[in-house]
Design a protein around this motif. Sequence first.
Motif, PDB file in Angstrom:
ATOM      1  N   MET A   1       0.706  -1.146   0.069  1.00 40.26           N
ATOM      2  CA  MET A   1       0.010   0.069   0.081  1.00 40.26           C
ATOM      3  C   MET A   1       0.932   1.275  -0.168  1.00 40.26           C
ATOM      4  N   ARG A   2       0.821   1.870  -1.125  1.00 36.34           N
ATOM      5  CA  ARG A   2       1.816   3.322  -1.250  1.00 36.34           C
ATOM      6  C   ARG A   2       0.789   4.389  -1.241  1.00 36.34           C
ATOM      7  N   LEU A   3       1.473   5.722  -1.000  1.00 38.11           N
ATOM      8  CA  LEU A   3       0.922   6.777  -1.024  1.00 38.11           C
ATOM      9  C   LEU A   3       0.198   7.179  -2.420  1.00 38.11           C
ATOM     10  N   GLN A   4       0.853   7.017  -3.365  1.00 34.66           N
ATOM     11  CA  GLN A   4       0.841   7.238  -4.875  1.00 34.66           C
ATOM     12  C   GLN A   4      -0.402   6.442  -5.239  1.00 34.66           C
ATOM     13  N   ASP A   5      -0.908   5.261  -4.622  1.00 36.78           N
ATOM     14  CA  ASP A   5      -2.127   4.363  -5.046  1.00 36.78           C
ATOM     15  C   ASP A   5      -3.213   5.100  -4.563  1.00 36.78           C
ATOM     16  N   LEU A   6      -3.208   6.038  -3.609  1.00 38.39           N
ATOM     17  CA  LEU A   6      -4.434   6.803  -3.143  1.00 38.39           C
ATOM     18  C   LEU A   6      -4.663   7.803  -3.674  1.00 38.39           C
ATOM     19  N   ARG A   7      -5.539   7.966  -4.972  1.00 38.53           N
ATOM     20  CA  ARG A   7      -5.742   9.114  -5.875  1.00 38.53           C
ATOM     21  C   ARG A   7      -7.190   9.438  -5.642  1.00 38.53           C
ATOM     22  N   ALA A   8      -7.463  10.830  -5.565  1.00 38.19           N
ATOM     23  CA  ALA A   8      -8.612  11.476  -5.504  1.00 38.19           C
ATOM     24  C   ALA A   8      -9.153  11.333  -6.642  1.00 38.19           C
ATOM     25  N   PRO A   9     -10.577  11.309  -6.812  1.00 39.61           N
ATOM     26  CA  PRO A   9     -11.303  11.450  -8.131  1.00 39.61           C
ATOM     27  C   PRO A   9     -11.440  12.766  -8.370  1.00 39.61           C
ATOM     28  N   GLU A  10     -11.354  13.124  -9.561  1.00 36.84           N
ATOM     29  CA  GLU A  10     -11.316  14.548  -9.876  1.00 36.84           C
ATOM     30  C   GLU A  10     -12.536  14.719 -10.568  1.00 36.84           C
ATOM     31  N   THR A  11     -13.484  15.627 -10.092  1.00 34.08           N
ATOM     32  CA  THR A  11     -14.978  15.747 -10.176  1.00 34.08           C
ATOM     33  C   THR A  11     -15.259  17.164 -10.025  1.00 34.08           C
ATOM     34  N   ASP A 145       3.689   1.252   8.003  1.00 30.49           N
ATOM     35  CA  ASP A 145       4.430   2.307   8.759  1.00 30.49           C
ATOM     36  C   ASP A 145       4.912   3.253   7.693  1.00 30.49           C
ATOM     37  N   ASP A 146       5.197   2.871   6.448  1.00 30.83           N
ATOM     38  CA  ASP A 146       5.790   3.435   5.237  1.00 30.83           C
ATOM     39  C   ASP A 146       4.709   4.542   4.682  1.00 30.83           C
ATOM     40  N   LEU A 147       3.468   4.139   4.974  1.00 31.26           N
ATOM     41  CA  LEU A 147       2.485   4.876   4.449  1.00 31.26           C
ATOM     42  C   LEU A 147       2.187   5.902   5.393  1.00 31.26           C
ATOM     43  N   VAL A 148       2.059   5.633   6.721  1.00 27.96           N
ATOM     44  CA  VAL A 148       1.963   6.567   7.722  1.00 27.96           C
ATOM     45  C   VAL A 148       3.093   7.435   7.625  1.00 27.96           C
ATOM     46  N   ASP A 149       4.190   7.240   7.621  1.00 27.66           N
ATOM     47  CA  ASP A 149       5.230   8.258   7.321  1.00 27.66           C
ATOM     48  C   ASP A 149       5.208   8.975   6.280  1.00 27.66           C
ATOM     49  N   ALA A 150       4.824   8.579   4.922  1.00 24.30           N
ATOM     50  CA  ALA A 150       4.525   9.348   3.791  1.00 24.30           C
ATOM     51  C   ALA A 150       3.693  10.170   3.830  1.00 24.30           C
ATOM     52  N   VAL A 151       2.278   9.833   4.503  1.00 20.42           N
ATOM     53  CA  VAL A 151       1.355  10.778   4.642  1.00 20.42           C
ATOM     54  C   VAL A 151       1.567  11.854   5.527  1.00 20.42           C
ATOM     55  N   LEU A 152       2.178  11.663   6.681  1.00 18.91           N
ATOM     56  CA  LEU A 152       2.681  12.731   7.745  1.00 18.91           C
ATOM     57  C   LEU A 152       3.536  13.635   7.057  1.00 18.91           C
ATOM     58  N   THR A 153       4.785  13.149   6.361  1.00 15.22           N
ATOM     59  CA  THR A 153       5.634  14.021   5.634  1.00 15.22           C
ATOM     60  C   THR A 153       4.692  15.067   4.656  1.00 15.22           C
ATOM     61  N   ARG A 154       3.857  14.353   4.007  1.00 12.92           N
ATOM     62  CA  ARG A 154       3.193  15.412   2.686  1.00 12.92           C
ATOM     63  C   ARG A 154       2.275  16.329   3.580  1.00 12.92           C
ATOM     64  N   HIS A 155       1.526  15.776   4.803  1.00 10.77           N
ATOM     65  CA  HIS A 155       0.577  16.649   5.371  1.00 10.77           C
ATOM     66  C   HIS A 155       0.833  16.661   6.943  1.00 10.77           C
ATOM     67  N   PRO A 156       1.889  17.258   7.318  1.00 15.95           N
ATOM     68  CA  PRO A 156       2.249  17.267   8.626  1.00 15.95           C
ATOM     69  C   PRO A 156       0.872  17.848   9.650  1.00 15.95           C
ATOM     70  N   ARG A 157       1.183  17.445  11.006  1.00 16.34           N
ATOM     71  CA  ARG A 157       0.276  17.783  12.025  1.00 16.34           C
ATOM     72  C   ARG A 157       0.182  19.272  12.254  1.00 16.34           C
ATOM     73  N   LEU A 158       1.505  19.906  12.039  1.00 15.15           N
ATOM     74  CA  LEU A 158       1.581  21.050  12.475  1.00 15.15           C
ATOM     75  C   LEU A 158       0.782  21.526  13.972  1.00 15.15           C
ATOM     76  N   THR A 159      -0.230  22.486  13.943  1.00 18.58           N
ATOM     77  CA  THR A 159      -0.713  22.878  15.182  1.00 18.58           C
ATOM     78  C   THR A 159      -2.033  22.310  15.415  1.00 18.58           C
ATOM     79  N   LEU A 160      -2.101  21.278  14.812  1.00 12.97           N
ATOM     80  CA  LEU A 160      -3.567  20.484  15.100  1.00 12.97           C
ATOM     81  C   LEU A 160      -4.111  20.183  16.446  1.00 12.97           C
ATOM     82  N   ALA A 161      -3.380  19.919  17.386  1.00 10.95           N
ATOM     83  CA  ALA A 161      -3.700  19.456  18.655  1.00 10.95           C
ATOM     84  C   ALA A 161      -4.174  20.710  19.257  1.00 10.95           C
TER      85      ALA A 161
END
Length: 204
Positions: A1-11, A145-161
């Motif tokens: 399971m890879r980040l690039q496999d999770l594609r948003a539908p363009e509508t 883990d690889d997917l989680v790390d890739a998602v967090l790198t692309r979309h970091p949590r910043l000041t969410l908490a």
Amino acid sequence: MRLQDLRAPETPATRAALELATACHTPALLNHVLRSWLWAEAFALLEDRHGVDHELLRTAAVLHDIGLVEAYDNVALSYEEAGGQVAVALTAGAGWPAERRRRALEVVVRHNWPSVDPAVDVEGHLLEVATGLDISGARPDALPDDLVDAVLTRHPRLTLAEEFGRQVSDQAARKPGTAARRLVDGGLLSKLAHHPHEGRAAAR
């Protein structure tokens, strides 16, 4: 399971939802809704869910917290109900029929349920599980883990908490009969502060 496999539908609906969320949310909240969509799609693969309406899931995920934004904060409705009504209006503009617009409302509202039966609402289930991971840290080891790390790198949590905790606490105080009160009483602030993803991408 890879980040690039999770594609948003363009509508028209998914594009409009992203434009609205980008205009209204802070960077931390925008990253949260985008991570929530990615986690939802990842859980769909993990759980081998079939028949998922990916356009509906993307639209609902991106709009699921829009009711926290001042412009869409309703004086009486819960923030998830208010956000669901925004989703109804947006998808009406995109030409969705009434029944599918109602589904957008249901998915946004149900993301704040304690659990959603996938046999009843698979998109609602996926968004509930996804936001449970991103906010409360539920099932932190379920995804690769690889997917989680890739998602967090692309979309970091910043000041969410800090931001999300403050906004939901405000909702809970003003609307004590809504899910926001249950979340706060259930330890939301502590869960955010001690979330297993906090600092994870930076540490690796």
